[in-house]
Design an enzyme around this catalytic site. Sequence first.
Site, PDB file in Angstrom:
ATOM      1  NE  ARG A 177      26.514 -55.507 -35.694  1.00 20.41           N
ATOM      2  CZ  ARG A 177      25.596 -55.060 -34.825  1.00 20.41           C
ATOM      3  NH1 ARG A 177      25.617 -55.481 -33.571  1.00 20.41           N
ATOM      4  NH2 ARG A 177      24.677 -54.197 -35.211  1.00 20.41           N
ATOM      5  CB  SER A 255      26.761 -53.427 -42.526  1.00 19.88           C
ATOM      6  OG  SER A 255      25.481 -52.840 -42.523  1.00 19.88           O
ATOM      7  CD  GLU A 349      28.773 -56.688 -39.501  1.00 17.48           C
ATOM      8  OE1 GLU A 349      27.775 -57.334 -39.153  1.00 17.48           O
ATOM      9  OE2 GLU A 349      28.783 -55.450 -39.605  1.00 17.48           O
TER      10      GLU A 349
END
Length: 358
Positions: A177, A255, A349
């Site tokens: 990520r 998420s 995130e």
Amino acid sequence: MPELLADHTTLRVGGPARRWVEATTTEALVAAVSEADAAGEPVLVLSGGSNVVVGDAGFDGTVVHVATRGVRIDGGSFCAFDETTPGGGAAAACGGVLVEVNAGEGWDAFVAWTVAQEFVGIEALSGIPGAVGSTPIQNVGAYGQEVSQTIWRVHTWDRVDRTHRSFANADCRFDYRHSRFKAEPGRYVVLSVTFQFLQGHLGAKIGYAELARTLGVDLGHRAPLTAVREAVLALRRGKGMVLDPTDPDTWSAGSFFTNPVVDADAAALLPPEAPRFPRADGMVKTSAAWLIDRAGFGKGYGTPPVTLSTKHTLALTNRGGATAADVVALAREVRDGVRARFGVTLVPEPVFVGVGLD
């Protein structure tokens, strides 16, 4: 009337933009950002709006909406082939192809197109909202695939050096990520992404246990592209992770927290039953969803208008009429609760604009 950013984000929160520019060509995108930069005006580059939390005050500057379209099959590194129009016939059936995609193309529509063309490598990333240009920034991934596995080159506008810059895969500094684009937020405007795909009717080797079980194959085996896409979409729908205007469980930023990556000592302090996924660098990845649930934040936790999804503890959802302040309050409660219970600090995130957890 000012453009409300809540109308352009999947979480459905965010105040007005002082100025809104719709960029439908790459040239217009570069020009809009460059003109605002030259004037010293704050700039927010917004594409699919699926990974952003915008504050209730909105954005006091220029919001440039990336609406560029176009897919081009380019010269492949394996063999020559006939160029076709997007959505038309596939390239020659030899080793593979390069496909350049403008940043504003919808991600899932592009995935569906690659499956129809029998281009292999992103089929397990079906159902993810947002636009193509955002995927390298987060190194988007799911169900055993990441975009870094197929990205060949990322084409950008460098706002610091005020020039076009292209980065080969190795220069993108991809990690879980993460990428060089995320490490220098705001510097690079992604203009297009070039992918390298193998060709065939079978997808890549299945690297995710839940997906393998759904498909009825062993880990490391392959399944038809269309079957993989359908299985992933079914799994994501079951978790409220495919956008649906009638389902508040999907009114989210996906998420909300990344899976924590901790060192071996920190991993040893977790309960024995906590998921552990050792990495090649000696670090250990664990499950944010597991930590959230075991810290007392189960599915549906919270009080409307913001709760955790009733299907998936990783998603914070807007049940209708929520503010960014409501979202942040629940996110902070979850983060602090997990830290108090397990000593692990969850990392959000989404990108925060005009708002934050601290």
